[in-house]
Motif scaffolding. Sequence first.
Motif, PDB file in Angstrom:
ATOM      1  N   LEU A  19     -47.778  19.701  25.318  1.00 51.69           N
ATOM      2  CA  LEU A  19     -46.577  18.916  25.048  1.00 51.69           C
ATOM      3  C   LEU A  19     -46.010  18.346  26.336  1.00 51.69           C
ATOM      4  O   LEU A  19     -45.571  17.189  26.375  1.00 51.69           O
ATOM      5  CB  LEU A  19     -45.532  19.799  24.344  1.00 51.69           C
ATOM      6  N   TRP A  20     -46.025  19.150  27.379  1.00 47.98           N
ATOM      7  CA  TRP A  20     -45.548  18.696  28.695  1.00 47.98           C
ATOM      8  C   TRP A  20     -46.386  17.505  29.181  1.00 47.98           C
ATOM      9  O   TRP A  20     -45.836  16.498  29.647  1.00 47.98           O
ATOM     10  CB  TRP A  20     -45.618  19.863  29.680  1.00 47.98           C
ATOM     11  N   LEU A  21     -47.717  17.605  29.074  1.00 46.61           N
ATOM     12  CA  LEU A  21     -48.588  16.516  29.490  1.00 46.61           C
ATOM     13  C   LEU A  21     -48.365  15.272  28.651  1.00 46.61           C
ATOM     14  O   LEU A  21     -48.399  14.143  29.167  1.00 46.61           O
ATOM     15  CB  LEU A  21     -50.053  16.959  29.396  1.00 46.61           C
ATOM     16  N   PHE A  22     -48.127  15.463  27.366  1.00 41.68           N
ATOM     17  CA  PHE A  22     -47.907  14.310  26.493  1.00 41.68           C
ATOM     18  C   PHE A  22     -46.621  13.578  26.863  1.00 41.68           C
ATOM     19  O   PHE A  22     -46.609  12.347  26.952  1.00 41.68           O
ATOM     20  CB  PHE A  22     -47.849  14.765  25.039  1.00 41.68           C
ATOM     21  N   VAL A  23     -45.541  14.336  27.096  1.00 36.25           N
ATOM     22  CA  VAL A  23     -44.240  13.718  27.354  1.00 36.25           C
ATOM     23  C   VAL A  23     -44.186  13.103  28.746  1.00 36.25           C
ATOM     24  O   VAL A  23     -43.671  11.988  28.915  1.00 36.25           O
ATOM     25  CB  VAL A  23     -43.112  14.759  27.162  1.00 36.25           C
ATOM     26  N   PHE A  24     -44.725  13.792  29.746  1.00 39.49           N
ATOM     27  CA  PHE A  24     -44.541  13.355  31.132  1.00 39.49           C
ATOM     28  C   PHE A  24     -45.769  12.687  31.736  1.00 39.49           C
ATOM     29  O   PHE A  24     -45.710  12.260  32.899  1.00 39.49           O
ATOM     30  CB  PHE A  24     -44.132  14.543  32.006  1.00 39.49           C
ATOM     31  N   PHE A  25     -46.880  12.602  30.997  1.00 41.44           N
ATOM     32  CA  PHE A  25     -48.046  11.899  31.521  1.00 41.44           C
ATOM     33  C   PHE A  25     -48.566  10.853  30.538  1.00 41.44           C
ATOM     34  O   PHE A  25     -48.603   9.660  30.852  1.00 41.44           O
ATOM     35  CB  PHE A  25     -49.161  12.886  31.864  1.00 41.44           C
ATOM     36  N   LEU A  26     -48.956  11.280  29.347  1.00 46.52           N
ATOM     37  CA  LEU A  26     -49.561  10.341  28.404  1.00 46.52           C
ATOM     38  C   LEU A  26     -48.573   9.287  27.928  1.00 46.52           C
ATOM     39  O   LEU A  26     -48.914   8.101  27.832  1.00 46.52           O
ATOM     40  CB  LEU A  26     -50.141  11.112  27.212  1.00 46.52           C
ATOM     41  N   LEU A  27     -47.350   9.690  27.622  1.00 47.47           N
ATOM     42  CA  LEU A  27     -46.357   8.722  27.148  1.00 47.47           C
ATOM     43  C   LEU A  27     -45.992   7.707  28.234  1.00 47.47           C
ATOM     44  O   LEU A  27     -46.002   6.493  27.959  1.00 47.47           O
ATOM     45  CB  LEU A  27     -45.118   9.466  26.645  1.00 47.47           C
ATOM     46  N   PRO A  28     -45.667   8.130  29.472  1.00 49.33           N
ATOM     47  CA  PRO A  28     -45.434   7.123  30.519  1.00 49.33           C
ATOM     48  C   PRO A  28     -46.662   6.251  30.781  1.00 49.33           C
ATOM     49  O   PRO A  28     -46.521   5.053  31.039  1.00 49.33           O
ATOM     50  CB  PRO A  28     -45.081   7.967  31.747  1.00 49.33           C
ATOM     51  N   PHE A  29     -47.862   6.864  30.723  1.00 44.12           N
ATOM     52  CA  PHE A  29     -49.076   6.068  30.917  1.00 44.12           C
ATOM     53  C   PHE A  29     -49.205   5.001  29.836  1.00 44.12           C
ATOM     54  O   PHE A  29     -49.592   3.856  30.123  1.00 44.12           O
ATOM     55  CB  PHE A  29     -50.297   6.992  30.909  1.00 44.12           C
ATOM     56  N   ALA A  30     -48.895   5.344  28.597  1.00 47.63           N
ATOM     57  CA  ALA A  30     -48.962   4.374  27.502  1.00 47.63           C
ATOM     58  C   ALA A  30     -47.964   3.238  27.711  1.00 47.63           C
ATOM     59  O   ALA A  30     -48.266   2.068  27.448  1.00 47.63           O
ATOM     60  CB  ALA A  30     -48.706   5.080  26.170  1.00 47.63           C
ATOM     61  N   ILE A  31     -46.780   3.567  28.205  1.00 48.24           N
ATOM     62  CA  ILE A  31     -45.769   2.536  28.459  1.00 48.24           C
ATOM     63  C   ILE A  31     -46.238   1.583  29.560  1.00 48.24           C
ATOM     64  O   ILE A  31     -46.130   0.358  29.447  1.00 48.24           O
ATOM     65  CB  ILE A  31     -44.428   3.188  28.828  1.00 48.24           C
ATOM     66  N   ILE A  32     -46.764   2.158  30.655  1.00 47.37           N
ATOM     67  CA  ILE A  32     -47.257   1.332  31.759  1.00 47.37           C
ATOM     68  C   ILE A  32     -48.436   0.478  31.298  1.00 47.37           C
ATOM     69  O   ILE A  32     -48.554  -0.700  31.666  1.00 47.37           O
ATOM     70  CB  ILE A  32     -47.655   2.224  32.954  1.00 47.37           C
ATOM     71  N   LEU A  33     -49.319   1.062  30.488  1.00 47.36           N
ATOM     72  CA  LEU A  33     -50.457   0.298  29.980  1.00 47.36           C
ATOM     73  C   LEU A  33     -49.987  -0.862  29.108  1.00 47.36           C
ATOM     74  O   LEU A  33     -50.524  -1.979  29.184  1.00 47.36           O
ATOM     75  CB  LEU A  33     -51.377   1.223  29.181  1.00 47.36           C
ATOM     76  N   LYS A  34     -48.978  -0.626  28.276  1.00 46.07           N
ATOM     77  CA  LYS A  34     -48.424  -1.692  27.433  1.00 46.07           C
ATOM     78  C   LYS A  34     -47.860  -2.825  28.292  1.00 46.07           C
ATOM     79  O   LYS A  34     -48.081  -4.007  28.018  1.00 46.07           O
ATOM     80  CB  LYS A  34     -47.328  -1.125  26.527  1.00 46.07           C
ATOM     81  N   ILE A  35     -47.142  -2.463  29.358  1.00 44.45           N
ATOM     82  CA  ILE A  35     -46.567  -3.492  30.234  1.00 44.45           C
ATOM     83  C   ILE A  35     -47.662  -4.272  30.949  1.00 44.45           C
ATOM     84  O   ILE A  35     -47.554  -5.490  31.147  1.00 44.45           O
ATOM     85  CB  ILE A  35     -45.609  -2.840  31.246  1.00 44.45           C
ATOM     86  N   SER A  36     -48.755  -3.574  31.340  1.00 38.51           N
ATOM     87  CA  SER A  36     -49.835  -4.246  32.074  1.00 38.51           C
ATOM     88  C   SER A  36     -50.557  -5.276  31.213  1.00 38.51           C
ATOM     89  O   SER A  36     -51.205  -6.176  31.750  1.00 38.51           O
ATOM     90  CB  SER A  36     -50.836  -3.212  32.589  1.00 38.51           C
ATOM     91  N   LEU A  37     -50.457  -5.166  29.903  1.00 36.83           N
ATOM     92  CA  LEU A  37     -51.121  -6.102  28.994  1.00 36.83           C
ATOM     93  C   LEU A  37     -50.190  -7.222  28.537  1.00 36.83           C
ATOM     94  O   LEU A  37     -50.531  -7.977  27.626  1.00 36.83           O
ATOM     95  CB  LEU A  37     -51.651  -5.354  27.766  1.00 36.83           C
ATOM     96  N   ALA A  38     -49.019  -7.329  29.176  1.00 36.35           N
ATOM     97  CA  ALA A  38     -48.045  -8.355  28.807  1.00 36.35           C
ATOM     98  C   ALA A  38     -48.027  -9.464  29.861  1.00 36.35           C
ATOM     99  O   ALA A  38     -48.675  -9.386  30.904  1.00 36.35           O
ATOM    100  CB  ALA A  38     -46.659  -7.730  28.662  1.00 36.35           C
TER     101      ALA A  38
END
Length: 295
Positions: A19-38
């Motif tokens: 859960l810690w990895l999901f909240v503080f690593f995977l979720l921020p990574f997904a947000i950054i990845l979304k921004i990089s595709l914009a």
Amino acid sequence: MPQRTDKTWRRVTIAIPYLWLFVFFLLPFAIILKISLADPIVAQPPFTPIFDAQGRLSVTLDNFLFLLTDKLYAFTYLKSVFLAGAATVLCLMLGFPMAYGIARAQPAVRSLLLLLIVLPFWISFLLRVYAWMGLLNNYGAINNALMWLGLIDQPVQMMYTDFAIFIGLTYSYLPFMVLPLYATLERMDLDLIEAAQDLGASRTRAFWDVTWPLARAGVIAGCLLVFIPAMGEYVIPYLLGGPESLLIGRVLFDEFFVNRDWPLAASVAIVLLLLLVVPIVMLQRSQTGEAETAA
């Protein structure tokens, strides 16, 4: 009933790190990845949404293509890798004998030496970097000492150079190399070295055949703890390297807060993360394979 309770607590205990990895690593990574595709726009936030007004998926790879075609970013990545790698090698060369000496010292002396290694963490990181600015500038302590000794006639330009960044990285992250090496060497059985020497091995041969293989886990951990933060360092290149220093941490900051090009900055961060994560995963798989072979 107690067995079911134990299984439940076991599952909860295992789920917490994930859960810690999901909240503080995977979720921020997904947000950054979304921004990089914009695409960048003049708005708040300064990037296009992932779905357009008609609800269709709107993504682009232009930011990653720009990184591949622009030589400036390739040079920045290579320079960052070179400086971080060189600092890691120097930290290993300095940290291994230090850790070995601490691990073989008497318990009372060992505690004092460990305190000296940890002591810099009691002072602000920013203040320690500022101290190096005072040491390396043209009229700092180092240049004044060299001129007083007659070794140079005029100050040597050390500030705002790659040399200053290299020194700052080595000094700042040396404890991160010493501590994992000490933890590994302190557990090593000295009887193995004595046995190797009794069988005719020299001290050098005993070191490479016994000490180094047993310390390899600490070496790998120390190198990762130094290389990963050094690769994305911002404060040291900014203060010691000057405004013209092109390292990936500085480029990230400028793209986010100066140029306001969040999609490009996010793509730079994604590439940096891949450069760091892929070697770690490959190394972990290699270690797992070696462990299975040895078993």
